[in-house]
Design a protein around this motif. Structure first.
Motif, PDB file in Angstrom:
ATOM      1  N   ARG A 144      54.322  44.657  33.536  1.00 56.70           N
ATOM      2  CA  ARG A 144      52.995  44.385  32.865  1.00 56.70           C
ATOM      3  C   ARG A 144      52.697  42.886  33.660  1.00 56.70           C
ATOM      4  O   ARG A 144      53.265  41.935  32.994  1.00 56.70           O
ATOM      5  CB  ARG A 144      52.744  44.592  31.612  1.00 56.70           C
ATOM      6  CG  ARG A 144      53.255  45.930  30.645  1.00 56.70           C
ATOM      7  CD  ARG A 144      52.785  45.954  29.399  1.00 56.70           C
ATOM      8  NE  ARG A 144      51.263  44.905  28.809  1.00 56.70           N
ATOM      9  CZ  ARG A 144      50.739  46.057  28.445  1.00 56.70           C
ATOM     10  NH1 ARG A 144      50.094  47.297  29.143  1.00 56.70           N
ATOM     11  NH2 ARG A 144      49.682  46.086  28.347  1.00 56.70           N
ATOM     12  N   VAL A 145      51.820  43.333  34.765  1.00 63.42           N
ATOM     13  CA  VAL A 145      51.662  41.361  35.366  1.00 63.42           C
ATOM     14  C   VAL A 145      50.734  41.007  34.853  1.00 63.42           C
ATOM     15  O   VAL A 145      49.069  42.116  35.432  1.00 63.42           O
ATOM     16  CB  VAL A 145      51.941  41.884  36.668  1.00 63.42           C
ATOM     17  CG1 VAL A 145      51.773  41.079  37.439  1.00 63.42           C
ATOM     18  CG2 VAL A 145      53.267  42.367  37.094  1.00 63.42           C
ATOM     19  N   LEU A 146      50.306  39.990  34.606  1.00 62.22           N
ATOM     20  CA  LEU A 146      48.671  40.022  34.483  1.00 62.22           C
ATOM     21  C   LEU A 146      48.338  38.873  34.995  1.00 62.22           C
ATOM     22  O   LEU A 146      49.349  37.648  35.432  1.00 62.22           O
ATOM     23  CB  LEU A 146      48.807  39.094  32.859  1.00 62.22           C
ATOM     24  CG  LEU A 146      47.266  37.714  32.719  1.00 62.22           C
ATOM     25  CD1 LEU A 146      46.377  38.891  33.206  1.00 62.22           C
ATOM     26  CD2 LEU A 146      47.126  37.034  31.268  1.00 62.22           C
ATOM     27  N   VAL A 147      46.960  39.215  35.953  1.00 57.60           N
ATOM     28  CA  VAL A 147      46.592  38.016  37.015  1.00 57.60           C
ATOM     29  C   VAL A 147      45.931  37.281  36.598  1.00 57.60           C
ATOM     30  O   VAL A 147      44.794  37.486  36.437  1.00 57.60           O
ATOM     31  CB  VAL A 147      46.517  39.041  38.311  1.00 57.60           C
ATOM     32  CG1 VAL A 147      46.109  37.901  39.360  1.00 57.60           C
ATOM     33  CG2 VAL A 147      47.535  39.551  39.071  1.00 57.60           C
ATOM     34  N   LEU A 148      45.909  35.993  36.887  1.00 58.87           N
ATOM     35  CA  LEU A 148      44.483  35.123  36.719  1.00 58.87           C
ATOM     36  C   LEU A 148      43.906  34.732  37.876  1.00 58.87           C
ATOM     37  O   LEU A 148      44.071  34.645  38.760  1.00 58.87           O
ATOM     38  CB  LEU A 148      44.943  33.745  36.027  1.00 58.87           C
ATOM     39  CG  LEU A 148      45.294  34.291  34.442  1.00 58.87           C
ATOM     40  CD1 LEU A 148      45.584  32.624  33.710  1.00 58.87           C
ATOM     41  CD2 LEU A 148      45.165  35.013  33.364  1.00 58.87           C
ATOM     42  N   ALA A 149      42.807  34.400  37.813  1.00 57.57           N
ATOM     43  CA  ALA A 149      41.156  34.128  38.542  1.00 57.57           C
ATOM     44  C   ALA A 149      41.517  34.835  39.552  1.00 57.57           C
ATOM     45  O   ALA A 149      41.796  35.359  40.925  1.00 57.57           O
ATOM     46  CB  ALA A 149      41.863  32.941  39.431  1.00 57.57           C
ATOM     47  N   ALA A 150      41.798  36.904  38.878  1.00 61.58           N
ATOM     48  CA  ALA A 150      42.157  37.796  40.059  1.00 61.58           C
ATOM     49  C   ALA A 150      40.728  38.326  40.529  1.00 61.58           C
ATOM     50  O   ALA A 150      41.332  39.440  41.657  1.00 61.58           O
ATOM     51  CB  ALA A 150      42.351  39.139  38.318  1.00 61.58           C
TER      52      ALA A 150
END
Length: 316
Positions: A144-150
């Motif tokens: 589970r990879v969270l990308v901020l400013a996606a």
């Protein structure tokens, strides 16, 4: 004399003023590029405002760190075969907001057949960054990879690259237009981090790719499971994510650091250009401005009113 945009003092976007400049002449080992597109980055807006950042140059100067165009001349000792080729190149931090740019030939990347110059220019800075981040973080299939400013220039590419690597991508962006773009690019889950409970659907997270920092980056770090990883690559909020080493150790978290070498940067750039030419990677060009409106382009970036990459069209 060529058209250019000058920075004569640091300050708001209005300090970027169009004007004439002497045509550059390629020196030994250099080429001259007729610029079709100039690549804009958030770092450039910070430099314009404060003079701080990775660039160093004496004022007055022509800003701009990345261009795409056609080689029209070569300097002494440079392979004449470059003449007429479509290329993208960094400039070293200055000279990009102009009709012509002289750059070292050893930093050129030829644009693959089938890839438009604007797409290649959009990939120059953000594409290599995204690729290096994925190489460093190495998400495993199913993580589970969270990308901020996606929905930003780097974020839109991270969503695609992490999805292609088999990760379960969680995309956080500001507003419904941006979360919709992240979903279109492959994110399995999207959240609007303007909402107060934006973190609720996300935990646990294996990896955070943080281009924002500040309170949003800190909230994202709080979602990491024991053994999780944080890789911060930007501070759009104005500050880096605060995760003290003692807390990271207590929670068994790894704080990763991007350590690019010139060889890795060059390979990463070539990789994303090839992936885009093969239609496996889509650079998103959200806004375009003519060269003379560089100030408006900076305003749009600072207002978070952009999707993906913003370009200056010079000889489009």
């Amino acid at each position: 004399m060529m058209r250019a945009v000058w920075l004569r003092e640091f300050g708001g976007p209005e300090v970027l003023t169009p004007g004439a400049a002497p045509d550059p002449v390629p020196g030994p080992g250099q080429v001259l590029i007729e610029v079709a597109h100039a690549n804009l980055t958030f770092v450039e807006t910070q430099f314009r405002a404060t003079g701080l950042g990775p660039f160093t140059a004496a004022l007055p100067m022509i800003p701009g760190n990345g261009v795409g165009g056609t080689v029209t001349a070569v300097g002494p000792g440079t392979d004449p075969a470059w003449t007429g080729r479509r290329v993208v190149s960094s400039t070293g931090g200055s000279g990009g907001y102009a009709e012509l740019a002289a750059v070292p030939a050893d930093g050129l990347h030829e644009v693959p057949d089938g890839l438009a110059l604007d797409a290649a220019t959009a990939l120059l800075a953000d594409g290599r960054t995204a690729r290096l981040l994925l190489e460093t973080a190495a998400p495993a299939p199913g993580e589970r990879v969270l990308v901020l400013a996606a929905a930003g220039g780097v974020g839109t590419l991270l969503v695609q690259l992490a999805t292609a690597a088999g990760a379960h991508v969680l995309a956080a962006a500001g507003g419904p237009r941006k979360t919709a773009l992240a979903a279109e690019l492959g994110a399995a889950t999207t959240v609007d981090y303007r909402q107060p409970d934006w973190t609720a659907p996300l935990a646990p997270v294996d990896l955070v790719l943080d281009g924002v920092g500040g309170p949003l980056g800190r909230a994202a770090a709080d979602l990491l499971r024991p053994g999780g990883r944080l890789l911060s690559h930007g501070l759009a909020s104005g500050s880096w994510t605060d995760l003290p080493p003692a807390e990271a150790a207590a929670r068994d978290l790894t704080v990763l650091t991007l350590r690019p070498t010139p060889e890795r940067v060059r390979a990463a750039t070539a990789h994303v250009l090839a992936e885009a030419a093969a239609h496996r990677l889509r650079p998103v060009v959200g806004r375009r401005f003519p060269l003379e409106r560089a100030a408006d382009a900076h305003r749009a970036i600072e207002a978070r009113d952009t999707l993906g990459k913003t370009l200056l069209d010079v000889h489009a």
